[in-house]
Design a protein around this motif. Structure first.
Motif, PDB file in Angstrom:
ATOM      1  N   ALA A 168       0.838  -1.200   0.000  1.00 39.87           N
ATOM      2  CA  ALA A 168       0.000   0.000   0.000  1.00 39.87           C
ATOM      3  C   ALA A 168       0.875   1.254   0.000  1.00 39.87           C
ATOM      4  O   ALA A 168       0.597   2.217  -0.722  1.00 39.87           O
ATOM      5  CB  ALA A 168      -0.928  -0.006   1.208  1.00 39.87           C
ATOM      6  N   ASN A 169       1.952   1.258   0.790  1.00 39.93           N
ATOM      7  CA  ASN A 169       2.860   2.410   0.828  1.00 39.93           C
ATOM      8  C   ASN A 169       3.556   2.601  -0.502  1.00 39.93           C
ATOM      9  O   ASN A 169       3.732   3.728  -0.962  1.00 39.93           O
ATOM     10  CB  ASN A 169       3.900   2.247   1.938  1.00 39.93           C
ATOM     11  N   ALA A 170       3.968   1.512  -1.135  1.00 42.03           N
ATOM     12  CA  ALA A 170       4.654   1.606  -2.424  1.00 42.03           C
ATOM     13  C   ALA A 170       3.709   2.176  -3.474  1.00 42.03           C
ATOM     14  O   ALA A 170       4.113   2.997  -4.304  1.00 42.03           O
ATOM     15  CB  ALA A 170       5.154   0.226  -2.849  1.00 42.03           C
ATOM     16  N   ALA A 171       2.454   1.770  -3.440  1.00 44.78           N
ATOM     17  CA  ALA A 171       1.486   2.288  -4.402  1.00 44.78           C
ATOM     18  C   ALA A 171       1.203   3.764  -4.134  1.00 44.78           C
ATOM     19  O   ALA A 171       1.001   4.546  -5.069  1.00 44.78           O
ATOM     20  CB  ALA A 171       0.191   1.481  -4.325  1.00 44.78           C
ATOM     21  N   ARG A 172       1.197   4.152  -2.879  1.00 43.65           N
ATOM     22  CA  ARG A 172       0.875   5.527  -2.521  1.00 43.65           C
ATOM     23  C   ARG A 172       2.047   6.464  -2.792  1.00 43.65           C
ATOM     24  O   ARG A 172       1.875   7.554  -3.309  1.00 43.65           O
ATOM     25  CB  ARG A 172       0.498   5.587  -1.039  1.00 43.65           C
ATOM     26  N   HIS A 173       3.267   6.039  -2.445  1.00 39.60           N
ATOM     27  CA  HIS A 173       4.423   6.938  -2.492  1.00 39.60           C
ATOM     28  C   HIS A 173       5.400   6.633  -3.615  1.00 39.60           C
ATOM     29  O   HIS A 173       6.297   7.427  -3.860  1.00 39.60           O
ATOM     30  CB  HIS A 173       5.186   6.881  -1.163  1.00 39.60           C
ATOM     31  N   GLY A 174       5.256   5.506  -4.243  1.00 39.02           N
ATOM     32  CA  GLY A 174       6.229   5.109  -5.245  1.00 39.02           C
ATOM     33  C   GLY A 174       6.114   5.909  -6.528  1.00 39.02           C
ATOM     34  O   GLY A 174       5.021   6.140  -7.032  1.00 39.02           O
ATOM     35  N   LEU A 175       7.227   6.353  -7.044  1.00 35.32           N
ATOM     36  CA  LEU A 175       7.273   7.056  -8.318  1.00 35.32           C
ATOM     37  C   LEU A 175       8.308   6.376  -9.194  1.00 35.32           C
ATOM     38  O   LEU A 175       9.326   5.887  -8.710  1.00 35.32           O
ATOM     39  CB  LEU A 175       7.693   8.522  -8.122  1.00 35.32           C
ATOM     40  N   SER A 176       8.047   6.381 -10.500  1.00 37.71           N
ATOM     41  CA  SER A 176       9.019   5.814 -11.413  1.00 37.71           C
ATOM     42  C   SER A 176      10.191   6.776 -11.552  1.00 37.71           C
ATOM     43  O   SER A 176      10.110   7.942 -11.178  1.00 37.71           O
ATOM     44  CB  SER A 176       8.385   5.563 -12.780  1.00 37.71           C
ATOM     45  N   LYS A 177      11.278   6.280 -12.106  1.00 38.66           N
ATOM     46  CA  LYS A 177      12.469   7.109 -12.282  1.00 38.66           C
ATOM     47  C   LYS A 177      12.156   8.294 -13.191  1.00 38.66           C
ATOM     48  O   LYS A 177      12.601   9.417 -12.941  1.00 38.66           O
ATOM     49  CB  LYS A 177      13.605   6.280 -12.850  1.00 38.66           C
ATOM     50  N   ALA A 178      11.377   8.078 -14.237  1.00 38.29           N
ATOM     51  CA  ALA A 178      11.021   9.157 -15.154  1.00 38.29           C
ATOM     52  C   ALA A 178      10.218  10.238 -14.431  1.00 38.29           C
ATOM     53  O   ALA A 178      10.435  11.439 -14.652  1.00 38.29           O
ATOM     54  CB  ALA A 178      10.222   8.604 -16.330  1.00 38.29           C
ATOM     55  N   GLN A 179       9.301   9.828 -13.565  1.00 43.16           N
ATOM     56  CA  GLN A 179       8.496  10.798 -12.816  1.00 43.16           C
ATOM     57  C   GLN A 179       9.371  11.591 -11.847  1.00 43.16           C
ATOM     58  O   GLN A 179       9.188  12.796 -11.686  1.00 43.16           O
ATOM     59  CB  GLN A 179       7.383  10.086 -12.052  1.00 43.16           C
ATOM     60  N   LYS A 180      10.332  10.915 -11.198  1.00 43.17           N
ATOM     61  CA  LYS A 180      11.237  11.611 -10.281  1.00 43.17           C
ATOM     62  C   LYS A 180      12.098  12.619 -11.040  1.00 43.17           C
ATOM     63  O   LYS A 180      12.304  13.747 -10.584  1.00 43.17           O
ATOM     64  CB  LYS A 180      12.139  10.609  -9.555  1.00 43.17           C
ATOM     65  N   ASP A 181      12.617  12.212 -12.208  1.00 41.80           N
ATOM     66  CA  ASP A 181      13.441  13.111 -13.009  1.00 41.80           C
ATOM     67  C   ASP A 181      12.645  14.318 -13.481  1.00 41.80           C
ATOM     68  O   ASP A 181      13.144  15.444 -13.482  1.00 41.80           O
ATOM     69  CB  ASP A 181      14.034  12.370 -14.208  1.00 41.80           C
ATOM     70  N   LEU A 182      11.398  14.097 -13.890  1.00 41.53           N
ATOM     71  CA  LEU A 182      10.546  15.186 -14.346  1.00 41.53           C
ATOM     72  C   LEU A 182      10.273  16.170 -13.205  1.00 41.53           C
ATOM     73  O   LEU A 182      10.368  17.387 -13.390  1.00 41.53           O
ATOM     74  CB  LEU A 182       9.226  14.644 -14.895  1.00 41.53           C
ATOM     75  N   ALA A 183       9.970  15.664 -12.034  1.00 43.13           N
ATOM     76  CA  ALA A 183       9.716  16.532 -10.886  1.00 43.13           C
ATOM     77  C   ALA A 183      10.963  17.325 -10.521  1.00 43.13           C
ATOM     78  O   ALA A 183      10.872  18.523 -10.207  1.00 43.13           O
ATOM     79  CB  ALA A 183       9.248  15.695  -9.693  1.00 43.13           C
ATOM     80  N   LYS A 184      12.121  16.686 -10.581  1.00 43.16           N
ATOM     81  CA  LYS A 184      13.376  17.363 -10.269  1.00 43.16           C
ATOM     82  C   LYS A 184      13.658  18.468 -11.288  1.00 43.16           C
ATOM     83  O   LYS A 184      14.057  19.578 -10.924  1.00 43.16           O
ATOM     84  CB  LYS A 184      14.519  16.350 -10.257  1.00 43.16           C
ATOM     85  N   ALA A 185      13.421  18.170 -12.571  1.00 40.92           N
ATOM     86  CA  ALA A 185      13.655  19.165 -13.620  1.00 40.92           C
ATOM     87  C   ALA A 185      12.702  20.346 -13.474  1.00 40.92           C
ATOM     88  O   ALA A 185      13.106  21.508 -13.651  1.00 40.92           O
ATOM     89  CB  ALA A 185      13.484  18.515 -14.991  1.00 40.92           C
ATOM     90  N   ARG A 186      11.449  20.084 -13.146  1.00 42.89           N
ATOM     91  CA  ARG A 186      10.473  21.167 -12.961  1.00 42.89           C
ATOM     92  C   ARG A 186      10.852  22.052 -11.772  1.00 42.89           C
ATOM     93  O   ARG A 186      10.729  23.277 -11.832  1.00 42.89           O
ATOM     94  CB  ARG A 186       9.072  20.600 -12.766  1.00 42.89           C
ATOM     95  N   ALA A 187      11.295  21.434 -10.683  1.00 45.16           N
ATOM     96  CA  ALA A 187      11.699  22.203  -9.505  1.00 45.16           C
ATOM     97  C   ALA A 187      12.920  23.060  -9.821  1.00 45.16           C
ATOM     98  O   ALA A 187      12.996  24.229  -9.418  1.00 45.16           O
ATOM     99  CB  ALA A 187      11.995  21.258  -8.336  1.00 45.16           C
ATOM    100  N   GLU A 188      13.863  22.504 -10.562  1.00 48.94           N
ATOM    101  CA  GLU A 188      15.062  23.244 -10.933  1.00 48.94           C
ATOM    102  C   GLU A 188      14.699  24.424 -11.834  1.00 48.94           C
ATOM    103  O   GLU A 188      15.214  25.526 -11.669  1.00 48.94           O
ATOM    104  CB  GLU A 188      16.053  22.313 -11.652  1.00 48.94           C
ATOM    105  N   LYS A 189      13.800  24.218 -12.788  1.00 44.23           N
ATOM    106  CA  LYS A 189      13.373  25.299 -13.680  1.00 44.23           C
ATOM    107  C   LYS A 189      12.647  26.386 -12.904  1.00 44.23           C
ATOM    108  O   LYS A 189      12.876  27.583 -13.119  1.00 44.23           O
ATOM    109  CB  LYS A 189      12.476  24.782 -14.791  1.00 44.23           C
TER     110      LYS A 189
END
Length: 57
Positions: A25-46
Motif C-alpha cells: 500500500a505504501n509503495a502504491a501511494r508513495h512510489g514514483l518511477s524514475k522518469a516521474q522523479k526526473d521530471l519533478a526534479k527538472a520542474r523544480a530546478e526550472k
C-alpha cells in the motif's frame, strides 16, 4: 480429529502478511518511477531558475 497447529508459526505468518500488505500500500501511494522523479526534479530546478531570474539586485 483436528490438525495440530503451531500457534507461533500462525502468528508470525499473519504478521508477515500484514507487513507485506502495508508495504504494498505504501509503495502504491508513495512510489514514483524514475522518469516521474526526473521530471519533478527538472520542474523544480526550472522553477528555481525562473525565480532567481526575476530577482532584483
Amino acid at each position: 480429529m483436528s490438525k495440530v497447529v503451531n500457534l507461533n508459526k500462525v502468528r508470525k505468518s499473519r504478521a508477515r502478511d500484514e507487513k507485506r500488505r502495508e508495504g504494498d500500500a505504501n509503495a502504491a501511494r508513495h512510489g514514483l518511477s524514475k522518469a516521474q522523479k526526473d521530471l519533478a526534479k527538472a520542474r523544480a530546478e526550472k522553477a528555481r531558475r525562473d525565480l532567481d531570474g526575476h530577482e532584483v539586485e
